[in-house]
Design a protein around this motif. Sequence first.
Motif, PDB file in Angstrom:
ATOM      1  N   ALA B  36     -44.894 -53.881  30.992  1.00  0.00           N
ATOM      2  CA  ALA B  36     -45.616 -54.747  30.061  1.00  0.00           C
ATOM      3  C   ALA B  36     -45.992 -56.072  30.715  1.00  0.00           C
ATOM      4  O   ALA B  36     -47.032 -56.640  30.410  1.00  0.00           O
ATOM      5  N   GLY B  57     -52.654 -55.636  23.473  1.00  0.00           N
ATOM      6  CA  GLY B  57     -51.731 -54.786  24.215  1.00  0.00           C
ATOM      7  C   GLY B  57     -51.458 -55.244  25.629  1.00  0.00           C
ATOM      8  O   GLY B  57     -50.845 -54.523  26.416  1.00  0.00           O
ATOM      9  N   LYS B  60     -48.782 -60.093  25.401  1.00  0.00           N
ATOM     10  CA  LYS B  60     -48.580 -61.458  24.905  1.00  0.00           C
ATOM     11  C   LYS B  60     -47.337 -61.558  24.015  1.00  0.00           C
ATOM     12  O   LYS B  60     -46.506 -62.441  24.207  1.00  0.00           O
ATOM     13  N   GLU B 176     -49.914 -65.459  16.922  1.00  0.00           N
ATOM     14  CA  GLU B 176     -51.087 -65.284  16.047  1.00  0.00           C
ATOM     15  C   GLU B 176     -50.790 -65.737  14.618  1.00  0.00           C
ATOM     16  O   GLU B 176     -50.958 -64.975  13.671  1.00  0.00           O
ATOM     17  N   HIS B 209     -55.916 -64.466  19.497  1.00  0.00           N
ATOM     18  CA  HIS B 209     -57.031 -63.600  19.871  1.00  0.00           C
ATOM     19  C   HIS B 209     -58.348 -64.356  19.837  1.00  0.00           C
ATOM     20  O   HIS B 209     -59.376 -63.844  20.237  1.00  0.00           O
TER      21      HIS B 209
HETATM   22  N1  LIG Z   1     -40.693 -51.920  21.822  1.00  0.00           N
HETATM   23  C1  LIG Z   1     -41.586 -51.425  22.696  1.00  0.00           C
HETATM   24  N2  LIG Z   1     -41.288 -50.310  23.378  1.00  0.00           N
HETATM   25  C2  LIG Z   1     -42.167 -49.797  24.254  1.00  0.00           C
HETATM   26  N3  LIG Z   1     -43.375 -50.321  24.536  1.00  0.00           N
HETATM   27  C3  LIG Z   1     -43.734 -51.434  23.884  1.00  0.00           C
HETATM   28  C4  LIG Z   1     -42.863 -52.041  22.921  1.00  0.00           C
HETATM   29  N4  LIG Z   1     -43.486 -53.134  22.423  1.00  0.00           N
HETATM   30  C5  LIG Z   1     -44.671 -53.208  23.048  1.00  0.00           C
HETATM   31  N5  LIG Z   1     -44.837 -52.202  23.925  1.00  0.00           N
HETATM   32  C6  LIG Z   1     -45.996 -51.984  24.787  1.00  0.00           C
HETATM   33  O1  LIG Z   1     -46.113 -53.101  25.636  1.00  0.00           O
HETATM   34  C7  LIG Z   1     -47.473 -53.466  25.777  1.00  0.00           C
HETATM   35  C8  LIG Z   1     -47.642 -54.900  25.401  1.00  0.00           C
HETATM   36  O2  LIG Z   1     -47.378 -55.046  24.013  1.00  0.00           O
HETATM   37  P1  LIG Z   1     -47.493 -56.441  23.279  1.00  0.00           P
HETATM   38  O3  LIG Z   1     -47.084 -56.227  21.878  1.00  0.00           O
HETATM   39  O4  LIG Z   1     -46.767 -57.454  24.064  1.00  0.00           O
HETATM   40  O5  LIG Z   1     -49.062 -56.710  23.351  1.00  0.00           O
HETATM   41  P2  LIG Z   1     -49.905 -57.909  22.760  1.00  0.00           P
HETATM   42  O6  LIG Z   1     -50.598 -58.540  23.908  1.00  0.00           O
HETATM   43  O7  LIG Z   1     -49.077 -58.774  21.911  1.00  0.00           O
HETATM   44  O8  LIG Z   1     -50.944 -57.142  21.877  1.00  0.00           O
HETATM   45  P3  LIG Z   1     -51.669 -57.621  20.538  1.00  0.00           P
HETATM   46  O9  LIG Z   1     -52.671 -58.616  20.953  1.00  0.00           O
HETATM   47  O10 LIG Z   1     -52.313 -56.381  20.015  1.00  0.00           O
HETATM   48  O11 LIG Z   1     -50.610 -58.162  19.630  1.00  0.00           O
HETATM   49  C9  LIG Z   1     -48.279 -52.525  24.921  1.00  0.00           C
HETATM   50  O12 LIG Z   1     -48.853 -51.539  25.739  1.00  0.00           O
HETATM   51  C10 LIG Z   1     -47.266 -51.899  24.004  1.00  0.00           C
HETATM   52  O13 LIG Z   1     -47.610 -50.569  23.733  1.00  0.00           O
END
Ligand SMILES: Nc1ncnc2c1ncn2[C@@H]1O[C@H](COP(=O)(O)OP(=O)(O)OP(=O)(O)O)[C@@H](O)[C@H]1O
Lengths: 282, 270
Positions: B36, B57, B60, B176, B209
Amino acid sequence: MTTTTNISTKDTVWEEHEALIDRVPRWLAMTLLFVIVVGIWDLVTRMGWVSVIILPTPAETLKDLFFVGNNLISGKYMLDALWTTTLTVFYGFAIATGIGFSLGVLVGETKFGERAVMPYLVAIDTMPKVAFAPLFIAWLGFDIGSKVALAAFIATFPIVVATAAGLYAATENERMLFKAMGATRMQTLLRLKLPTGLPYIFTGLKIAAVGVMAGAITGEFLGGGKGFGALIRQAASQLNTPRVFSLILYLSLLGLALYFTVVWAQRRFVFWQKVDQKGGVV
Amino acid sequence: MVEAQPQTDGQQIQQTPPVYEIERLSKTYARNNLVALTDVNLRIHQREFVSIIGSSGCGKSTLLKIMAGLLPPTTGSVMLEGRPVLGPRPDIGMMFQQATLLPWKTTIENIVLPIEIREGRSAAKAAYTRAKELLELVGLKDFANVYPGELSGGMAQRASICRMLVADPAMLLLDEPFSALDELTRDFMNMELQRICLERGATAFLVTHSLDEAVILSDRILVMKPRPGRIVEDVKIGLPRPRNLEMINTPEFGQIVAHIRGLLGQEAYQ
Ligand SMILES: Nc1ncnc2c1ncn2[C@@H]1O[C@H](COP(=O)(O)OP(=O)(O)OP(=O)(O)O)[C@@H](O)[C@H]1O
Ligand SMILES: [Mg+2]
């Protein structure tokens, strides 16, 4: 400047064509339906289309309702029977609530409960629980104990399932909030998961309230004793159908009382949730 | 190409000691073996407002959860005020996309919840005066004893700002926070947030976002790219403070937005 948009109402007048029957007030509608049903009932029995042994006339039933009511009010043997059944229902419900809630917390809160206990609960739940009645009678005798056991046994499972489901109901964000505040597991359970789960738990209690009545009466049918169920069986064996009818009606008052006690408690304790007359969530 | 690289005038900020120091941070979710975050390094200084922006994804929220001590990093270190973050800490205030107010508690009871959890009910009662001041700050003082069911979305989020601030955290982490609100309310809330941060001298880290939101609020914007999640650029925003919504129409603002949009590339905004 204000512009008003006028949607032409000339040729598309939207008129709600509500049927007359939908416009009558609730009490009138209920009375109307009652009169219709009783009218058909009266007709069917009066014309001799159905034997009075199978279906008594409304008049006979009413007469018997008065008789039983009188017996209840004057504290005769029927009141004793109703009291016995009430106690059975009360104990059964209390035990089911205690055990159901505890098992529900075990299942909903611990991995062990979810993995090891739940499969057995599901297995037992799928069995026809009334079939256990002879066992309870053998273990606890013909007294109130065996009836309480059957009533509690039937009513426990919906409470377990509802409690466990309720504990899962807190959202990911709410859990994260509690984690971020440094809440202990106990704090999270008591201050987040249980309150969040209360509406679910009350739904389980309402199902249990119905089940506990069925269990108590079934127990009294099969195990004799002094309850209302025994009176019903006795009246039925004498082909006294008006008596059976009126006993069932009075019995239903007990069931309603229990059910609406639960609805009242839900309104009281889950005050943030809007609950309608029948206890359904709006 | 946009040449107008926003000027760096956050020099005096840079000299104060960092509140947050994150070094060589990486996170791999063991469950699905998903990388991640890789090699994230960042420093946040006192009174700084830093935003992070990137496609959905890209990691963040993962970064924010690690910073909050809600999730352990795979490698690397996270220091807050000189001490490593090893779990949730009282000097961190958090806000999520949903207000997550408990419906069986009144607004003010919700606001003192962090104190109730950490220090007990009597400490929570003692914090009522403070909670009332905060409610006044966000314009909700008439709603202290109302249940959240009667609050609008924007009011609920303002209440959750108060809850975040009640323990006087050194650091605000915002995931957010206003994205569930309508645009007008969101603009208003953003200006409120800026005012509160300036008034209190707060240090904040915002996940968003919205490019406009990031630019209007931030001293710095970290641009993130996905797979694996990493910070590709640290954009300093030189617009003077206090900012106002009219600035969105200025050419400087437009240039910054265009620049970041270019960095994010096509993928994020298809
Ligand atoms: N508990 C978890 N177990 C496994 N993978 C995870 C978990 N949480 C998030 N991920 C994966 O890690 C990656 C980053 O997720 P994250 O939630 O940090 O993204 P984000 O930047 O906050 O997205 P968004 O803008 O949609 O909120 C994603 O591909 C997600 O599928
Ligand atoms: Mg996210």
